[in-house]
Design an enzyme around this catalytic site. Structure first.
Site, mmCIF file in Angstrom:
data_model
loop_
_atom_site.group_PDB
_atom_site.id
_atom_site.type_symbol
_atom_site.label_atom_id
_atom_site.label_comp_id
_atom_site.label_asym_id
_atom_site.label_seq_id
_atom_site.Cartn_x
_atom_site.Cartn_y
_atom_site.Cartn_z
ATOM 1 C CG ASP A 52 -0.355 -0.142 2.528
ATOM 2 O OD1 ASP A 52 0.891 -0.144 2.617
ATOM 3 O OD2 ASP A 52 -1.108 -0.240 3.520
ATOM 4 C CG ASP A 91 0.491 -4.129 2.105
ATOM 5 O OD1 ASP A 91 0.683 -5.076 2.893
ATOM 6 O OD2 ASP A 91 1.304 -3.211 1.936
ATOM 7 C CD GLU A 190 7.431 -0.290 8.372
ATOM 8 O OE1 GLU A 190 7.679 0.846 7.918
ATOM 9 O OE2 GLU A 190 6.428 -0.951 8.027
#
EC number: 2.1.2.11
Length: 272
Positions: A52, A91, A190
């Site tokens: 995304d 995503d 992340e």
């Protein structure tokens, strides 16, 4: 030097698990269109993420929130047409799965049927457990995403490193184990401390793919436009630029403009 593993015709979730088992690192990169996907796949990438992040690098939005399910399907279908080897993960965009497992399943089925992708990715832990279970029950492979989850940027209020505090670190470990137990085939970690990422990769049996999570995970992912230097104004610590395509393209376009203005393009030999 690029590595071509001709013996593997198509990367599968099973192959990724085998790679973790033997300590072979997993390469993952984003792509959003046919031409780029063909290059990335041809180089030997293991996983291509239709992220995304297209909201940022393709559409120019400040966050990933505005991109729609229809737009993600368009990008995913374009990528799938350019891929022969890599596992293509898409995503689920913001608003297409949070808080409603039925909506998550509907969104997933549309992506799988209309794009031909191989798996989907969702952000979050315990709060999206029902959606993860619902999607997996339909036989669709699911990749998790923990740590900094960009779809929650307004909740966090910052893109800073996550899980520095013990409570958040413990929740991340618990969420990773929960996603594994549900049946996810891998998890993106992340922007979390490297020592925490190492612990998660050791304690959880499925592959952990890091972005800003240090070297002790099972693989790495970056955004293609950042890696090749198309973007210039994004310079996080974890990003290594492997090319300066921005400068190369600017020089090429500038030269074309000059050649047209100076009547040097096209020549007689470049016409019919």
């Amino acid at each position: 030097m690029s590595v071509h593993r001709q013996e593997i015709k198509r990367i599968t979730t099973h192959i990724l698990q085998e790679m973790k088992g033997r300590g072979e690192k997993i390469s993952m990169l984003t792509a959003y269109d046919f031409s780029m996907a063909r290059i990335v796949d041809g180089a030997g990438m293991d996983i291509i993420l239709v992220g995304d992040s297209a909201s940022n690098v393709m559409a120019g939005h400040e966050t990933t929130l505005p991109i729609t399910l229809d737009q993600m399907i368009y990008h995913a279908a374009s990528v799938v047409r350019g891929v022969k080897r890599a596992l293509v993960v898409v995503d689920l965009p913001f608003g297409s799965y949070q808080g409603n497992s039925s909506e998550a399943l509907r969104s997933t089925i549309r992506i799988m049927k209309e794009s031909g992708a191989h798996a989907i990715k969702l952000e979050g832990g315990m709060e999206i457990k029902e959606s993860v279970i619902r999607v997996l029950s339909a036989g669709v492979p699911v990749m998790g995403h923990l740590g900094l989850t960009p779809q929650s940027i307004y909740k966090f209020g910052t893109y800073a490193v996550r899980a520095r505090e013990e409570a958040e670190a413990n929740k991340l470990i618990a969420d990773a184990k929960m996603l594994e137990e549900c049946g996810c085939f891998a998890i993106v970690l992340e922007k979390i401390p490297a020592i925490l990422a190492k612990r998660v990769a050791e304690e959880v049996k499925i592959p952990m793919i890091g972005i800003g999570a240090g070297p002790h995970v099972d693989g790495q992912v970056l955004v293609l436009h950042d890696l090749v230097g198309i973007t210039k104004d994004f310079n996080p610590k974890f990003l290594r630029r492997y090319a300066d395509v921005h400068t190369i393209m600017t020089e090429a376009v500038s030269q074309y403009i000059a050649d047209v203005k100076n009547k040097e393009f096209p020549t007689e030999q470049e016409g019919y």
